[in-house]
Design a protein around this motif. Structure first.
Motif, short mmCIF file in Angstrom:
data_model
loop_
_atom_site.label_atom_id
_atom_site.label_comp_id
_atom_site.label_asym_id
_atom_site.label_seq_id
_atom_site.Cartn_x
_atom_site.Cartn_y
_atom_site.Cartn_z
N ALA A 1 0.75 -1.23 -0.01
CA ALA A 1 -0.09 -0.07 -0.15
C ALA A 1 0.81 1.36 0.05
N VAL A 2 1.91 1.29 0.72
CA VAL A 2 2.62 2.34 0.79
C VAL A 2 3.50 2.78 -0.82
N GLY A 3 3.91 1.73 -1.14
CA GLY A 3 4.41 1.47 -2.58
C GLY A 3 3.88 1.93 -3.37
N LEU A 4 2.51 1.66 -3.35
CA LEU A 4 1.31 2.29 -4.32
C LEU A 4 0.98 3.56 -4.10
N VAL A 5 0.94 3.96 -2.87
CA VAL A 5 0.56 5.49 -2.68
C VAL A 5 1.82 6.62 -2.99
N SER B 1 -0.78 5.87 -6.91
CA SER B 1 -1.99 4.84 -6.83
C SER B 1 -2.77 4.85 -5.70
N PRO B 2 -3.17 5.94 -5.12
CA PRO B 2 -3.80 5.88 -3.60
C PRO B 2 -5.08 4.93 -3.65
N GLY B 3 -5.91 5.17 -4.93
CA GLY B 3 -7.24 4.22 -4.93
C GLY B 3 -6.67 2.67 -5.08
N THR B 4 -5.91 2.32 -5.66
CA THR B 4 -5.34 0.92 -5.70
C THR B 4 -4.98 0.48 -4.11
N ALA B 5 -4.16 1.31 -3.65
CA ALA B 5 -3.62 1.19 -2.39
C ALA B 5 -4.80 0.79 -1.36
N ALA B 6 -5.72 1.82 -1.32
CA ALA B 6 -6.90 1.59 -0.67
C ALA B 6 -7.86 0.44 -0.93
#
Length: 145
Positions: A19-23, A27-32
């Protein structure tokens, strides 16, 4: 007793890192969306979804009194999770023994399975059955009532 919590903790840590890597990559939506999946997997693989475990001796004593089956299980076992989920609310009426917490329970499972710690092992009236069908377990539970 950290052993039952190793897999859930690894899932939470991995999910957090992903999630941190995606943010950071924008890509915060994908992380969420992905983090709750890791958290759900951690919850399902934790001891929290199972009824409170008792020791093997206590479970056998209770089973002798009320006739209910004793289920030997361990955290992270997909067959144990499947049995627990498919039993639904009736799972709380059974006697659960975590073989990672109770050496006597692990010994009982090994004795029933040619030296292997194969779970779930369900014991009814002193007779073990390994990885039984959920309908069979329900029948045994209804007979004890």
């Amino acid at each position: 007793m950290m052993r039952p919590w190793i897999l859930p903790l690894l899932l939470v840590l991995c999910g957090s890192f992903v999630a941190v890597g995606l943010v950071r990559s924008g890509s915060p939506g994908t992380a969420a969306g992905l983090l709750p999946v890791f958290l759900a997997l951690a919850g399902v693989n934790s001891p929290l979804i199972f009824p409170r475990s008792v020791g093997a001796a206590e479970a056998q004593r209770r089973s002798a009194v009320d006739g209910r089956p004793v289920i030997y299980w361990r955290p992270g076992c997909k067959y144990c999770i499947r049995l627990r989920v498919r039993l639904g609310r009736s799972a709380h009426r059974l006697h659960w023994v975590d073989i990672w917490r109770d050496p006597a329970g692990a010994a009982a499972v090994r004795a029933a399975n040619d030296g292997n710690e194969t779970v779930p092992t369900v014991v009814v009236a002193g007779r073990p059955r390994t990885n039984p069908d959920v309908e069979w377990v329900r029948q045994q539970l209804s007979r004890s009532m």
